[in-house]
Motif scaffolding. Sequence first.
Motif, PDB file in Angstrom:
ATOM      1  N   GLU A 169      13.651  -0.596  -6.772  1.00 40.34           N
ATOM      2  CA  GLU A 169      14.957   0.071  -6.678  1.00 40.34           C
ATOM      3  C   GLU A 169      16.050  -0.660  -7.444  1.00 40.34           C
ATOM      4  O   GLU A 169      17.143  -0.129  -7.658  1.00 40.34           O
ATOM      5  CB  GLU A 169      15.366   0.223  -5.207  1.00 40.34           C
ATOM      6  CG  GLU A 169      15.739  -1.069  -4.491  1.00 40.34           C
ATOM      7  CD  GLU A 169      14.541  -1.781  -3.912  1.00 40.34           C
ATOM      8  OE1 GLU A 169      14.741  -2.693  -3.086  1.00 40.34           O
ATOM      9  OE2 GLU A 169      13.397  -1.435  -4.283  1.00 40.34           O
ATOM     10  N   PHE A 170      15.761  -1.901  -7.877  1.00 40.35           N
ATOM     11  CA  PHE A 170      16.767  -2.667  -8.618  1.00 40.35           C
ATOM     12  C   PHE A 170      17.106  -2.031  -9.963  1.00 40.35           C
ATOM     13  O   PHE A 170      18.106  -2.390 -10.567  1.00 40.35           O
ATOM     14  CB  PHE A 170      16.271  -4.093  -8.853  1.00 40.35           C
ATOM     15  CG  PHE A 170      16.535  -5.010  -7.683  1.00 40.35           C
ATOM     16  CD1 PHE A 170      17.187  -4.554  -6.563  1.00 40.35           C
ATOM     17  CD2 PHE A 170      16.115  -6.337  -7.719  1.00 40.35           C
ATOM     18  CE1 PHE A 170      17.418  -5.378  -5.481  1.00 40.35           C
ATOM     19  CE2 PHE A 170      16.348  -7.177  -6.647  1.00 40.35           C
ATOM     20  CZ  PHE A 170      16.999  -6.694  -5.524  1.00 40.35           C
ATOM     21  N   ASN A 229      20.449  -0.787  -9.912  1.00 35.51           N
ATOM     22  CA  ASN A 229      21.484  -1.763  -9.570  1.00 35.51           C
ATOM     23  C   ASN A 229      22.302  -2.108 -10.808  1.00 35.51           C
ATOM     24  O   ASN A 229      21.766  -2.372 -11.875  1.00 35.51           O
ATOM     25  CB  ASN A 229      20.820  -3.012  -8.982  1.00 35.51           C
ATOM     26  CG  ASN A 229      21.836  -4.037  -8.521  1.00 35.51           C
ATOM     27  OD1 ASN A 229      22.378  -4.787  -9.315  1.00 35.51           O
ATOM     28  ND2 ASN A 229      22.086  -4.063  -7.217  1.00 35.51           N
ATOM     29  N   HIS A 266      29.372   3.454 -13.266  1.00 43.04           N
ATOM     30  CA  HIS A 266      29.301   2.909 -11.916  1.00 43.04           C
ATOM     31  C   HIS A 266      30.670   2.774 -11.251  1.00 43.04           C
ATOM     32  O   HIS A 266      30.789   2.964 -10.037  1.00 43.04           O
ATOM     33  CB  HIS A 266      28.615   1.543 -11.932  1.00 43.04           C
ATOM     34  CG  HIS A 266      27.138   1.618 -12.124  1.00 43.04           C
ATOM     35  ND1 HIS A 266      26.260   1.860 -11.086  1.00 43.04           N
ATOM     36  CD2 HIS A 266      26.368   1.492 -13.238  1.00 43.04           C
ATOM     37  CE1 HIS A 266      25.019   1.865 -11.549  1.00 43.04           C
ATOM     38  NE2 HIS A 266      25.058   1.646 -12.847  1.00 43.04           N
TER      39      HIS A 266
END
Length: 241
Positions: free
Chosen positions: A130-131, A134, A195
């Motif tokens: 899942e990084f 990020n 982001h």
Amino acid sequence: ARIAIPLTIGDQHVVTKDLYDRFRSAGIVHILSISGFHLSLLAAFVFFVVRGILSLCPGLAEHLSPKKIAAILALIAVMGYILISGMQIPAIRSFIMIAFVLTAVLFDRTAFSVRSLSVAAVIILCYRPEFIFNIGFQLSFTSVLILITLYQAFEQHFLNKFKSSFIGKVIRVILGISLAGLFITCATTPLVLYHFNQYAPYGILGNILTSLILSFWIMPCLFVGLLLMPLGADAFCLKAA
């Protein structure tokens, strides 16, 4: 102190929301986390100091390789530093790549390439897939990819012209840091926009100036201050930083 603490050990709990927002608005919030810059500085310091000391002992240098001993001790120092700094994603990526470089020294090879960056990405994503979503992972790997590809090509064709004299070497270092900051900021701006939904108009200039000040003044002062802290002689360095 609220800036020095995250710069040295990565602890962001002391950073107030107002201070964090100021750094984010300026486009330099990334300096508040432990990154490859911190680990590279430590590895380089330990490597060259140990190698220099061992080289002063001719008898020892004849039987053992000062360069390889320095690489092993630098790797141990970096491993200890990443453990006390919270194991952040940029730091993990940096540690893996530095480990590749220092291990390559043991086998008389060169490892700073896209291949080592790819291996670091595979290792991290196998552990935590899942990084990939990020922001720290994306910014860190994008920055290093730009340094390895675009910046290295530019350095070979342009910056190598400034090697003839001491002044030329100083200009080369300053231009190198400035151009690296410019390339990285341009490459990571789309990710920041996605982001954070905001753009710092002076982010490129801020990152260039921040890189120069961090490289030549703040981080060296903080690093020496940490070394002198057990002796109680760290106040001057911390105030200077």
